[in-house]
Design a protein around this motif. Sequence first.
Motif, short mmCIF file in Angstrom:
data_model
loop_
_atom_site.label_atom_id
_atom_site.label_comp_id
_atom_site.label_asym_id
_atom_site.label_seq_id
_atom_site.Cartn_x
_atom_site.Cartn_y
_atom_site.Cartn_z
N GLY A 138 0.80 -1.23 0.00
CA GLY A 138 0.00 0.00 0.00
C GLY A 138 0.83 1.27 0.00
O GLY A 138 0.29 2.37 0.04
N ALA A 139 2.13 1.14 -0.08
CA ALA A 139 3.04 2.28 -0.06
C ALA A 139 4.43 1.81 -0.53
O ALA A 139 4.74 0.63 -0.38
CB ALA A 139 3.14 2.86 1.36
N PRO A 140 5.24 2.73 -1.07
CA PRO A 140 4.87 4.09 -1.46
C PRO A 140 3.98 4.10 -2.71
O PRO A 140 4.04 3.17 -3.52
CB PRO A 140 6.23 4.74 -1.77
N LEU A 141 3.16 5.14 -2.85
CA LEU A 141 2.27 5.26 -3.99
C LEU A 141 2.78 6.20 -5.08
O LEU A 141 2.19 6.25 -6.14
CB LEU A 141 0.90 5.76 -3.53
N VAL A 142 3.84 6.91 -4.84
CA VAL A 142 4.27 7.96 -5.78
C VAL A 142 5.23 7.50 -6.88
O VAL A 142 5.53 8.29 -7.77
CB VAL A 142 4.89 9.15 -5.03
N PRO A 143 5.74 6.26 -6.89
CA PRO A 143 6.75 5.91 -7.90
C PRO A 143 6.32 6.09 -9.35
O PRO A 143 7.13 6.52 -10.19
CB PRO A 143 7.04 4.44 -7.60
N PHE A 144 5.07 5.77 -9.70
CA PHE A 144 4.63 5.95 -11.09
C PHE A 144 4.72 7.43 -11.48
O PHE A 144 5.06 7.76 -12.62
CB PHE A 144 3.21 5.44 -11.27
N PHE A 145 4.41 8.32 -10.54
CA PHE A 145 4.53 9.75 -10.83
C PHE A 145 5.99 10.14 -10.96
O PHE A 145 6.35 10.94 -11.84
CB PHE A 145 3.85 10.56 -9.74
N HIS A 146 6.85 9.61 -10.11
CA HIS A 146 8.28 9.89 -10.25
C HIS A 146 8.79 9.44 -11.62
O HIS A 146 9.61 10.11 -12.26
CB HIS A 146 9.07 9.19 -9.14
N HIS A 147 8.31 8.28 -12.06
CA HIS A 147 8.68 7.78 -13.39
C HIS A 147 8.23 8.76 -14.47
O HIS A 147 8.99 9.07 -15.40
CB HIS A 147 8.04 6.39 -13.58
N ALA A 148 6.99 9.28 -14.34
CA ALA A 148 6.49 10.25 -15.31
C ALA A 148 7.32 11.54 -15.27
O ALA A 148 7.58 12.16 -16.30
CB ALA A 148 5.02 10.56 -15.03
N CYS A 149 7.74 11.95 -14.07
CA CYS A 149 8.59 13.15 -13.95
C CYS A 149 9.94 12.93 -14.62
O CYS A 149 10.49 13.86 -15.25
CB CYS A 149 8.77 13.51 -12.48
#
Length: 376
Positions: A138-149
């Motif tokens: 359930g965490a971390p949830l931000v890696p896909f966004f980091h990949h997009a960044c």
Amino acid sequence: MLLEALKSGPVWALGTMSGTSLDGVDAAMVLTDGAQVFAFGAHDYRPYDAAERDVLRAAMGQWDPAPEAAALVVAAHAALLGQMAGADVVGFHGQTTAHDPGGRGTCQIGDGRLLAHMLDCPVVWDFRSTDVAMGGQGAPLVPFFHHACARWMGADAPLAFLNLGGVGNLSWVDPRIANPAEAGACLAFDTGPGNAPLNDLMRARTGRDMDEDGALAQSGTPDTGVLDRLAAHDWFRRVPPKSLDRNDFAWLLEAVADLPDADAAATLTAAMALAAALGLKHCPAAPDRMLVAGGGRSNPLVMRLLAERCDCPVEPVESVGLDGDMLEAQAFGYLAVRSARGWPLTAPGTTGVSTPAGGGCLSQPDDAARSVGAAS
């Protein structure tokens, strides 16, 4: 039925984050189709006052917190988000009070249905439950966004994103792989203690919420015995993905209880950097550089210690045009669009879930109005 704006193409998503450091609510706009990031927009921040922080602090570790805590979270978000126009959808993380994947699950307070009603805007919320129910952390949830960044900035080699909030978490991303859910694109995990032990120490000993600019820690000397004990902890040998609760390293406060204020602060500051450096050893390949977000990047001592301990350049995310204060809020805007379109939010490499998993609940204003009316 989804609103027309959420069916395809880029939309403006307003993401929010209220982290375990309990400093306040971040809100930020991102233009995205759920795959690419096209632009970043307005952002704002609403600090919690002392009384509000006391209410939320009392809710930490609770699976059924007092209703006033959940009401406070929704009211604070509505006050901030209601001033920001132009969003097609809101990504509402809520406030984590307890997190025990593989055990009792995960608990984020704040009713997204009510927030949708108050804002008259679709709201995606409850991002973590599906992943946990499917066996993920359930965490971390931000890696896909980091990949997009990473793809937004044109990176052509693996990068590490380190977020230093209450807990530290690291995303290793390979932007050469287009789909973040594909094997090898992302690895993510909580590194260990972030700002939470240091902030708790500062409140208890000085009455201040943080060690501004690392001033107190820079006048002290870290206790090597405590740091050696930290480095020997089983957590750092556990293979990721893996995640922590805010209080899992609360024993550090007991370990520095007999140290003078400056030495205690220096030790807990060094612990943040040590945990992150040990985390890098789990990456499948050395990152081209480490980009640091969250409150910890504003502490010059933390950044210096990271640079000394890590075998790659260490820079704040601002060095590549990102906003380290708003990155997590932007991430939940991005994830809201992915959720609304039925796309995965997590993968085996990010949370340990067995297969790429979606998640989140979409509440539209009229659905929320019916729910609120039925409950009254």
